[in-house]
Motif scaffolding. Structure first.
Motif, mmCIF file in Angstrom:
data_model
loop_
_atom_site.group_PDB
_atom_site.id
_atom_site.type_symbol
_atom_site.label_atom_id
_atom_site.label_comp_id
_atom_site.label_asym_id
_atom_site.label_seq_id
_atom_site.Cartn_x
_atom_site.Cartn_y
_atom_site.Cartn_z
ATOM 1 N N VAL A 135 0.841 -1.196 0.000
ATOM 2 C CA VAL A 135 0.000 0.000 0.000
ATOM 3 C C VAL A 135 0.878 1.248 0.000
ATOM 4 C CG1 VAL A 135 -1.745 1.301 1.283
ATOM 5 C CG2 VAL A 135 -1.921 -1.187 1.125
ATOM 6 N N GLY A 136 1.975 1.193 0.724
ATOM 7 C CA GLY A 136 2.884 2.342 0.743
ATOM 8 C C GLY A 136 3.417 2.671 -0.639
ATOM 9 N N GLU A 137 3.765 1.644 -1.402
ATOM 10 C CA GLU A 137 4.255 1.859 -2.764
ATOM 11 C C GLU A 137 3.140 2.380 -3.672
ATOM 12 O OE1 GLU A 137 6.037 -1.766 -4.070
ATOM 13 O OE2 GLU A 137 7.724 -1.626 -2.664
ATOM 14 N N PHE A 138 1.915 1.904 -3.449
ATOM 15 C CA PHE A 138 0.761 2.399 -4.206
ATOM 16 C C PHE A 138 0.586 3.901 -3.968
ATOM 17 C CE2 PHE A 138 -3.767 3.479 -4.421
ATOM 18 C CZ PHE A 138 -4.157 2.933 -5.636
ATOM 19 N N ILE A 139 0.649 4.304 -2.698
ATOM 20 C CA ILE A 139 0.492 5.717 -2.343
ATOM 21 C C ILE A 139 1.620 6.541 -2.950
ATOM 22 C CG2 ILE A 139 0.432 7.368 -0.441
ATOM 23 C CD1 ILE A 139 -2.071 5.584 -0.676
ATOM 24 N N ALA A 140 2.840 6.041 -2.856
ATOM 25 C CA ALA A 140 3.988 6.784 -3.382
ATOM 26 C C ALA A 140 3.875 6.983 -4.887
ATOM 27 C CB ALA A 140 5.292 6.044 -3.039
ATOM 28 N N TYR A 141 3.441 5.939 -5.587
ATOM 29 C CA TYR A 141 3.303 6.045 -7.046
ATOM 30 C C TYR A 141 2.200 7.040 -7.397
ATOM 31 C CZ TYR A 141 2.781 4.781 -11.951
ATOM 32 O OH TYR A 141 2.716 4.826 -13.317
ATOM 33 N N ALA A 142 1.063 6.950 -6.687
ATOM 34 C CA ALA A 142 -0.041 7.871 -6.960
ATOM 35 C C ALA A 142 0.358 9.310 -6.657
ATOM 36 C CB ALA A 142 -1.259 7.471 -6.129
ATOM 37 N N ARG A 143 1.136 9.498 -5.610
ATOM 38 C CA ARG A 143 1.571 10.855 -5.260
ATOM 39 C C ARG A 143 2.528 11.421 -6.314
ATOM 40 N NH1 ARG A 143 2.674 10.170 0.157
ATOM 41 N NH2 ARG A 143 0.607 11.009 0.660
ATOM 42 N N ALA A 144 3.344 10.553 -6.878
ATOM 43 C CA ALA A 144 4.299 11.004 -7.905
ATOM 44 C C ALA A 144 3.637 11.171 -9.267
ATOM 45 C CB ALA A 144 5.453 10.006 -8.006
ATOM 46 N N ASN A 145 2.463 10.573 -9.416
ATOM 47 C CA ASN A 145 1.750 10.619 -10.700
ATOM 48 C C ASN A 145 0.288 11.000 -10.466
ATOM 49 O OD1 ASN A 145 3.790 9.188 -12.738
ATOM 50 N ND2 ASN A 145 3.849 8.061 -10.800
ATOM 51 N N PRO A 146 0.028 12.238 -10.007
ATOM 52 C CA PRO A 146 -1.338 12.625 -9.636
ATOM 53 C C PRO A 146 -2.328 12.474 -10.794
ATOM 54 C CG PRO A 146 0.119 14.536 -9.774
ATOM 55 C CD PRO A 146 0.984 13.330 -9.839
ATOM 56 N N GLY A 147 -3.423 11.772 -10.513
ATOM 57 C CA GLY A 147 -4.489 11.585 -11.490
ATOM 58 C C GLY A 147 -4.264 10.477 -12.491
ATOM 59 N N LYS A 148 -3.061 9.875 -12.497
ATOM 60 C CA LYS A 148 -2.770 8.860 -13.502
ATOM 61 C C LYS A 148 -3.176 7.449 -13.074
ATOM 62 C CE LYS A 148 0.978 11.351 -15.806
ATOM 63 N NZ LYS A 148 2.397 11.307 -16.249
ATOM 64 N N VAL A 149 -3.322 7.236 -11.780
ATOM 65 C CA VAL A 149 -3.770 5.925 -11.297
ATOM 66 C C VAL A 149 -5.283 5.863 -11.420
ATOM 67 C CG1 VAL A 149 -3.917 4.381 -9.313
ATOM 68 C CG2 VAL A 149 -1.848 5.734 -9.691
ATOM 69 N N THR A 150 -5.784 4.846 -12.097
ATOM 70 C CA THR A 150 -7.230 4.685 -12.269
ATOM 71 C C THR A 150 -7.741 3.613 -11.303
ATOM 72 O OG1 THR A 150 -6.757 3.172 -14.105
ATOM 73 C CG2 THR A 150 -7.313 5.448 -14.657
ATOM 74 N N VAL A 151 -8.868 3.919 -10.656
ATOM 75 C CA VAL A 151 -9.432 3.012 -9.654
ATOM 76 C C VAL A 151 -10.905 2.776 -9.969
ATOM 77 C CG1 VAL A 151 -9.792 2.574 -7.207
ATOM 78 C CG2 VAL A 151 -7.810 3.913 -7.943
ATOM 79 N N ALA A 152 -11.267 1.523 -10.153
ATOM 80 C CA ALA A 152 -12.657 1.166 -10.446
ATOM 81 C C ALA A 152 -13.474 1.098 -9.160
ATOM 82 C CB ALA A 152 -12.703 -0.187 -11.154
ATOM 83 N N HIS A 153 -14.763 1.420 -9.267
ATOM 84 C CA HIS A 153 -15.690 1.185 -8.157
ATOM 85 C C HIS A 153 -17.087 0.930 -8.715
ATOM 86 C CE1 HIS A 153 -17.690 5.148 -8.307
ATOM 87 N NE2 HIS A 153 -16.499 5.686 -8.482
ATOM 88 N N THR A 154 -17.982 0.481 -7.874
ATOM 89 C CA THR A 154 -19.314 0.056 -8.347
ATOM 90 C C THR A 154 -20.413 1.065 -8.030
ATOM 91 O OG1 THR A 154 -19.629 -1.257 -6.335
ATOM 92 C CG2 THR A 154 -18.733 -2.387 -8.261
ATOM 93 N N GLY A 155 -20.042 2.316 -7.912
ATOM 94 C CA GLY A 155 -21.050 3.348 -7.733
ATOM 95 C C GLY A 155 -20.705 4.298 -6.602
ATOM 96 N N ILE A 156 -21.041 5.553 -6.783
ATOM 97 C CA ILE A 156 -20.769 6.566 -5.763
ATOM 98 C C ILE A 156 -21.542 6.232 -4.495
ATOM 99 C CG2 ILE A 156 -21.047 9.010 -5.179
ATOM 100 C CD1 ILE A 156 -20.561 9.633 -8.125
ATOM 101 N N GLY A 157 -20.839 6.210 -3.388
ATOM 102 C CA GLY A 157 -21.455 5.877 -2.108
ATOM 103 C C GLY A 157 -21.369 4.408 -1.751
#
Length: 317
Positions: A135-157
């Protein structure tokens, strides 16, 4: 948001006792606000199967998806308050007063809690090509690449959405969230690598087949089926905890002794070895609540997630 559930209506004690002694007098319906095949449906059907056997009466699951759960909720709100129609509820039931400016019902005043069926954490998974193993590496990558990590979800809320929002809120990272109408199309895009990641509860077969990489569990404790996978909290994010829940509520004027009978029978069902084994295989955790403790649980979830919704300014799409 209402601060608590309505008190039981107060029919005479003899009337309530008589209704409970006769219950069920005909088939019982559990109305689910989602399509067949999902987590809410599977948990309602598991409870329905064993309650039907216990009562020697059909307990039928009726799927009424649509309207951000409003269709199913209003159907039960308008049903006879005698215990023969109940609503399967999950986190959106508690959050709707925050998510919507106007609701045609009050979840905390128009319904009575019966009991928690189960809860289930999500697992943060990424495509194997994604350059993170923790998870730490995930956060570090997302922080270094703002907006480039795409995350799927099944609906707002949904919990698949809010599990991510909770982590983004704690870390300040920016990702691109993509909403899907259900888990099947979301899984397809994660498995193909078109989407980087997802918080989800039903990826275990894909994790075992190494089609996705698991980074962390959203619950406070590790999963029995994945004992070597650390929680997100363990990985430097103390206090992080997120899990879906599934339970039953009844129309507010349902006699209290009928509610208590259903709740007691549900607790008995959830103690059956075959039920607990089945839930464990699906990574669910069996519930064990009274109407009063389930009421307190829903209110706590509403307050906790409602605060996040307000901070993040989350609104229905």
């Amino acid at each position: 948001m209402a601060t608590g559930f309505a008190a039981y209506a107060t029919p005479g004690l003899a009337q309530s006792s008589s209704a409970a002694s006769r219950f069920p007098e005909r088939p019982v319906r559990i109305v689910v606000a989602y399509s067949a095949g999902g987590a809410a449906d599977s948990q309602a059907r598991l409870a329905a199967q064993h309650l039907s056997e216990m009562w020697n009466t059909p307990v039928v699951v009726e799927n009424r998806p649509g309207g951000n759960t409003l269709i199913a909720t209003q159907a039960v709100q308008r049903s006879a308050p005698d215990g023969h129609t109940m609503l399967s509820v999950s986190l959106p039931f508690a959050l709707n007063p925050v998510m919507f400016e106007k609701l045609p019902y009050d979840p905390f005043q128009d319904f009575l809690p019966v009991g928690l069926i189960s809860s289930i954490p999500n697992i943060l998974v990424v495509h194997p090509s994604f350059p993170a193993r923790t998870v730490g590496e995930f956060i570090a990558y997302a922080r270094a690449n703002p907006g480039k990590v795409t995350v799927a979800h099944t609906g707002i809320g949904s919990i698949t959405h809010l599990s991510g929002e909770l982590l983004y809120d704690k870390t300040g990272i920016e990702v691109t969230m993509i909403a899907y109408p259900g888990s099947t199309p979301a899984h397809a895009d994660v498995l193909s690598g078109r989407v980087s990641a997802m918080f989800d509860s039903s990826m275990l077969p894909h994790i075992e087949a190494r089609r996705v990489r698991a980074l962390g569990v959203t619950s406070a404790e590790r999963l029995d089926l994945l004992p070597d996978l650390p929680t997100i909290a363990e990985q430097g994010f103390p206090g992080y905890s997120a899990a879906a829940f599934y339970g039953l509520v009844a129309p507010r004027e349902t006699p209290p002794m009928v509610v208590e009978k259903i709740a007691a029978d549900l607790r008995s069902v959830l103690q059956l070895p075959e039920v607990r084994s089945r839930m464990r295989d699906m990574t669910f955790i069996a519930g064990d609540t009274t109407p009063a403790s389930f009421s307190a649980f829903i209110q706590e979830e509403a307050a906790r997630w409602g605060g996040l919704v307000k901070r993040r300014e989350i609104r229905p799409g």
